[in-house]
Design a protein around this motif. Structure first.
Motif, PDB file in Angstrom:
ATOM      1  N   GLN A 145       8.726  23.474  27.044  1.00 28.94           N
ATOM      2  CA  GLN A 145       8.199  23.868  25.741  1.00 28.94           C
ATOM      3  C   GLN A 145       8.700  25.257  25.390  1.00 28.94           C
ATOM      4  N   THR A 146       8.912  25.481  24.091  1.00 36.52           N
ATOM      5  CA  THR A 146       9.398  26.782  23.642  1.00 36.52           C
ATOM      6  C   THR A 146       8.398  27.388  22.675  1.00 36.52           C
ATOM      7  N   GLY A 147       8.529  28.677  22.428  1.00 38.84           N
ATOM      8  CA  GLY A 147       7.628  29.360  21.516  1.00 38.84           C
ATOM      9  C   GLY A 147       6.771  30.366  22.246  1.00 38.84           C
ATOM     10  N   ASN A 148       6.028  31.141  21.474  1.00 41.75           N
ATOM     11  CA  ASN A 148       5.247  32.232  22.047  1.00 41.75           C
ATOM     12  C   ASN A 148       4.098  31.754  22.913  1.00 41.75           C
ATOM     13  N   VAL A 149       3.618  30.518  22.690  1.00 45.85           N
ATOM     14  CA  VAL A 149       2.462  30.046  23.442  1.00 45.85           C
ATOM     15  C   VAL A 149       2.857  29.401  24.756  1.00 45.85           C
ATOM     16  N   SER A 150       4.134  29.289  25.020  1.00 47.27           N
ATOM     17  CA  SER A 150       4.580  28.590  26.222  1.00 47.27           C
ATOM     18  C   SER A 150       4.269  29.403  27.475  1.00 47.27           C
ATOM     19  N   VAL A 151       3.713  28.709  28.460  1.00 47.49           N
ATOM     20  CA  VAL A 151       3.452  29.311  29.764  1.00 47.49           C
ATOM     21  C   VAL A 151       4.070  28.388  30.801  1.00 47.49           C
ATOM     22  N   THR A 152       4.896  28.920  31.672  1.00 48.58           N
ATOM     23  CA  THR A 152       5.716  28.094  32.551  1.00 48.58           C
ATOM     24  C   THR A 152       4.902  27.060  33.314  1.00 48.58           C
ATOM     25  N   GLU A 153       3.752  27.448  33.865  1.00 52.00           N
ATOM     26  CA  GLU A 153       2.995  26.525  34.706  1.00 52.00           C
ATOM     27  C   GLU A 153       2.544  25.292  33.939  1.00 52.00           C
TER      28      GLU A 153
ATOM     29  N   PRO B 170      -1.947  21.148  36.040  1.00 53.06           N
ATOM     30  CA  PRO B 170      -1.499  19.807  36.442  1.00 53.06           C
ATOM     31  C   PRO B 170      -0.368  19.925  37.459  1.00 53.06           C
ATOM     32  N   PRO B 171      -0.328  19.066  38.462  1.00 56.05           N
ATOM     33  CA  PRO B 171       0.687  19.172  39.526  1.00 56.05           C
ATOM     34  C   PRO B 171       2.043  18.623  39.123  1.00 56.05           C
ATOM     35  N   LEU B 172       2.612  19.177  38.053  1.00 50.42           N
ATOM     36  CA  LEU B 172       3.944  18.787  37.595  1.00 50.42           C
ATOM     37  C   LEU B 172       4.943  19.851  38.015  1.00 50.42           C
ATOM     38  N   GLY B 173       6.075  19.413  38.561  1.00 52.15           N
ATOM     39  CA  GLY B 173       7.083  20.362  39.010  1.00 52.15           C
ATOM     40  C   GLY B 173       8.119  20.647  37.940  1.00 52.15           C
ATOM     41  N   ARG B 174       8.733  21.816  38.023  1.00 48.46           N
ATOM     42  CA  ARG B 174       9.802  22.145  37.085  1.00 48.46           C
ATOM     43  C   ARG B 174      11.101  21.425  37.461  1.00 48.46           C
ATOM     44  N   ILE B 175      11.305  21.220  38.743  1.00 42.21           N
ATOM     45  CA  ILE B 175      12.498  20.514  39.218  1.00 42.21           C
ATOM     46  C   ILE B 175      12.095  19.132  39.740  1.00 42.21           C
ATOM     47  N   ARG B 176      11.196  19.114  40.695  1.00 40.93           N
ATOM     48  CA  ARG B 176      10.692  17.836  41.198  1.00 40.93           C
ATOM     49  C   ARG B 176       9.682  17.272  40.199  1.00 40.93           C
ATOM     50  N   ASP B 177       9.437  15.953  40.296  1.00 42.31           N
ATOM     51  CA  ASP B 177       8.474  15.330  39.387  1.00 42.31           C
ATOM     52  C   ASP B 177       7.070  15.889  39.586  1.00 42.31           C
TER      53      ASP B 177
ATOM     54  N   GLU C 285       3.078  11.040  32.991  1.00 40.46           N
ATOM     55  CA  GLU C 285       2.621  11.142  31.604  1.00 40.46           C
ATOM     56  C   GLU C 285       1.142  11.526  31.534  1.00 40.46           C
ATOM     57  N   ALA C 286       0.341  11.026  32.469  1.00 37.09           N
ATOM     58  CA  ALA C 286      -1.081  11.391  32.497  1.00 37.09           C
ATOM     59  C   ALA C 286      -1.249  12.885  32.726  1.00 37.09           C
ATOM     60  N   PHE C 287      -0.466  13.445  33.645  1.00 34.57           N
ATOM     61  CA  PHE C 287      -0.542  14.888  33.896  1.00 34.57           C
ATOM     62  C   PHE C 287      -0.041  15.684  32.680  1.00 34.57           C
ATOM     63  N   ARG C 288       0.922  15.125  31.936  1.00 30.88           N
ATOM     64  CA  ARG C 288       1.355  15.787  30.707  1.00 30.88           C
ATOM     65  C   ARG C 288       0.197  15.880  29.718  1.00 30.88           C
ATOM     66  N   GLN C 289      -0.593  14.810  29.638  1.00 30.28           N
ATOM     67  CA  GLN C 289      -1.745  14.832  28.726  1.00 30.28           C
ATOM     68  C   GLN C 289      -2.776  15.860  29.177  1.00 30.28           C
ATOM     69  N   ALA C 290      -2.951  15.999  30.482  1.00 32.41           N
ATOM     70  CA  ALA C 290      -3.862  17.040  30.989  1.00 32.41           C
ATOM     71  C   ALA C 290      -3.353  18.416  30.582  1.00 32.41           C
ATOM     72  N   ARG C 291      -2.050  18.594  30.656  1.00 28.45           N
ATOM     73  CA  ARG C 291      -1.479  19.881  30.278  1.00 28.45           C
ATOM     74  C   ARG C 291      -1.684  20.145  28.782  1.00 28.45           C
ATOM     75  N   LYS C 292      -1.551  19.116  27.963  1.00 24.00           N
ATOM     76  CA  LYS C 292      -1.746  19.286  26.525  1.00 24.00           C
ATOM     77  C   LYS C 292      -3.162  19.748  26.207  1.00 24.00           C
ATOM     78  N   ILE C 293      -4.148  19.135  26.856  1.00 28.08           N
ATOM     79  CA  ILE C 293      -5.526  19.502  26.539  1.00 28.08           C
ATOM     80  C   ILE C 293      -5.838  20.898  27.082  1.00 28.08           C
ATOM     81  N   GLN C 294      -5.222  21.272  28.217  1.00 27.79           N
ATOM     82  CA  GLN C 294      -5.401  22.634  28.711  1.00 27.79           C
ATOM     83  C   GLN C 294      -4.759  23.643  27.765  1.00 27.79           C
ATOM     84  N   LEU C 295      -3.608  23.295  27.192  1.00 30.98           N
ATOM     85  CA  LEU C 295      -2.953  24.201  26.252  1.00 30.98           C
ATOM     86  C   LEU C 295      -3.814  24.405  25.013  1.00 30.98           C
TER      87      LEU C 295
END
Length: 635
Positions: free
Chosen positions: A71-79, A504-511, A617-627
């Protein structure tokens, strides 16, 4: 088409058929897709797509290698904002569907090849293929449906004799309904029951809408023993407001209704609410080897704990049968909770007899997952008591009597497979056996001074409901809680910050990012790093918007609607939560007993490709709600 071109298209088709949704796509649509694809090479660290490139011109399918979406933009946080994609995964679905620039930057993290489909061909494919259209508009819901189909195959041998609990009630009706009008003489109605060999008589109005029911079990207590005058109309002895369901409802829905309300007959109606027929426990019992009727009857007739132990085992077996039939996680956890509620209530009733507390006014509260109607097959006890002190009775002595009663209930629950809570969150704990005023004071102190311990307590005790006794006491406490928490912005801010401590336990390189715990290497705790992320967010949203439900799914639905979230976004978030719950149920039922070590863990490397993809995809949704929480509370 040249021979070389045909070979390339054939190779593309072979690749696509190994991945969802292309493996289910119509032949003509698949051929169209393969013929329009171009294969492009992207060297390591090169940018494939970014917001700066403007409106998306291509739909991409990873053919080989790894692609990172960030994700890009000012609100993006790597984790919270990056993930990797492998062969068969697609991007950017949302941007190309909406004909806008991508909100993500996609980078090749190793030498990679991607198929490219021009945007105009993407639109054509959406129109050609219902399968592809569903995939793009209901991405995670589509994947979940495929996973359930695979799961049914996996369990089919163990449940080979099972028919399906997803059958519509209209298909279970075996005969024309037998009914009378409210002014029918009772003697005539009873004679008709005998002549037609039916177990109940339905009472309908002039428009054939059900207004009452009289069952065989009612006859003894309402007609025979009171010496009811059989010349009087049946309306005077019938049960009013009978339980009614539409013909489109499933057998599962009927089973849950019966389990929740303790009834044995449901009246099936059409869209105009006119009577179509009657479905009984016996009809549902024929769908399953271990059935609702067995379990419910075993619980209701149990006179000792040994009988209830068998009922507890039967609940687990019934859950296995329902998993085999493809029942979703939300329905499964509701079903488990409903039957466990009945079992707990029977234990409480037996204990009330032993402790002579028939006149006591109290509410037995369920906390945590049980309080949210989200019990899985591995859960310990979380409960408490609200009680009313009788006038002229010494509080200390009365409370000790209640604690002794609660202790016997806790111990009996443990014998039936619900372990004693290691944190002593049980009604036998004097700190959790309180009057309504004492509970309000306790909750109020956590809201006013939200230190880490207070926040932990709130995450457990604010998810409560009445399991036995006075609903009024619990609802008064809930109303007070919502009123006080909603206006305390500091408390909600602290709750939100606490909810973001586990990403969420999503990796930047690994899944996935797995635990390095030596006892469970390479696994993910789906309770702490999965379900909890949704549960914590839903709790905050419910307090913020005044939603009274304790269920995570209902909190998300109702709070999300109040906050103006789109229906598609809400569905994706809820589907993500439900899939994580389903994985927990599958693991627990197959491999573990209640509260066994590692019972909420999954090794993603041992999942099939489809389930790995849905989990991501489920962990992506967790990340969305945390964002969303992060933005709302400026964290």
């Amino acid at each position: 088409m040249t021979e070389a071109t045909e070979m390339l298209v054939g190779a593309s088709v072979d690749f696509l058929r190994r991945h969802s949704p292309f493996n289910r796509m119509e032949h003509e649509a698949l051929e169209f897709l393969a013929s329009r694809l171009a294969l492009a090479f992207h060297p390591k660290d090169s940018t494939i797509l970014s917001p700066e490139m403007g409106q998306v011109k291509h739909f991409y399918i990873v053919q080989r290698g790894k692609v990172q979406a960030r994700q890009t933009g000012n609100v993006s946080v790597t984790e919270y904002s990056s993930l990797s994609m492998g062969p068969g995964e697609c991007f950017p679905i949302g941007a190309i569907s909406a004909q806008r620039p991508s909100t993500n930057t996609y980078t090749a993290v190793e030498d990679s090849f991607c198929f490219q489909l021009p945007a105009e061909d993407f639109v054509t494919l959406m129109q050609m293929s219902p399968v592809f259209h569903l995939f793009c508009t209901q991405y995670i819901a589509s994947l979940l449906n495929q996973s359930r189909q695979q799961l049914q195959i996996q369990f089919s041998q163990r449940a080979a004799e099972q028919q399906t609990m997803t059958t519509p009630l209209g298909q279970l009706i075996k005969r024309e309904p037998v009914s009378v009008t409210p002014d029918t003489i009772t003697r005539k109605a009873l004679q008709q029951m005998a002549d037609d060999h039916v177990g109940c008589m339905v009472v309908v109005d002039e428009g054939r809408k059900p207004v009452g029911i009289l069952t065989q079990s009612d006859i003894l207590t309402r007609v025979v023993l009171p010496a009811f005058d059989l010349s009087r109309p049946i309306s005077e002895v019938m049960s009013k407001s009978p339980h009614v369901m539409f013909s489109s409802a499933s057998a599962y829905d009927a089973a849950l209704e019966m389990a929740t309300h303790g009834v044995r007959h449901l009246l099936v109606v059409d869209g105009e609410e006119r009577l179509l027929g009657v479905v009984s426990e016996r009809d549902l019992f024929s769908l399953q080897r271990i059935g609702l009727r067995q379990i419910r009857a075993g619980i209701e007739s149990a006179s000792d704990i040994e009988a209830l132990q068998q009922a507890s085992r039967d609940i687990r077996q019934l859950a296995l049968n329902l998993i085999a039939q493809g029942i979703g996680a939300e329905q499964l956890t509701q079903f488990i909770s409903a039957l466990n509620d009945a079992l707990t209530c029977r234990i409480i009733e037996l204990s009330i007899d032993r402790h002579d507390l028939h006149d006591a006014e109290f509410s037995w509260l369920a906390f945590g997952s049980e309080g949210r109607h989200e019990q899985t097959l591995s859960t310990d006890q979380d409960n408490g008591l609200i009680y009313v002190l009788p006038e002229g009775v010494a509080q200390d002595a009365y409370k000790q009597k209640l604690i002794a009663f609660a202790r016997s209930v806790n111990e009996d629950l443990a014998v039936c497979g619900f372990p004693l809570c290691k944190g002593n969150i049980m009604a036998s704990n004097p700190e959790l056996c309180l009057t309504l005023a004492e509970w309000k004071s306790r909750f109020g102190s956590w809201i006013r001074e939200p230190d880490p311990k207070a926040l932990l307590n709130a995450s457990i005790f604010f998810d409560f409901r009445t399991l036995f006794g006075s609903d009024k006491l619990a609802e008064q406490l809930r109303s007070w809680l919502l009123s006080n928490a909603r206006t305390n912005t500091t408390f909600l801010h602290m709750m939100a910050a606490n909810a973001l401590t586990v990403p969420p336990p999503l990796g930047r390189i690994r899944d996935f990012v797995t635990d390095d715990d030596p006892q469970h290497p390479g696994t993910i705790d789906l309770k702490k790093s999965g379900a909890r992320l949704f549960v914590d967010a839903a709790r905050i949203l419910s307090l913020r918007t005044g939603v009274s439900s304790s269920s995570t799914v209902q909190r998300l639905r109702q709070a999300g609607q109040k906050l103006g979230w789109s229906a598609d976004e809400l569905s994706a978030i809820i589907d993500g939560f439900n899939f994580i719950q389903l994985l927990r149920l599958r693991s627990q039922h197959l491999d573990t007993e209640h509260d066994a070590p590692g019972d909420n863990r999954v090794n993603p490397e041992q999942l099939n490709e489809l389930d790995r993809r849905i989990l991501k995809e489920a962990f992506r949704q967790a990340r969305k709600i945390q964002l969303r929480l992060k933005l709302d509370y400026q964290l």
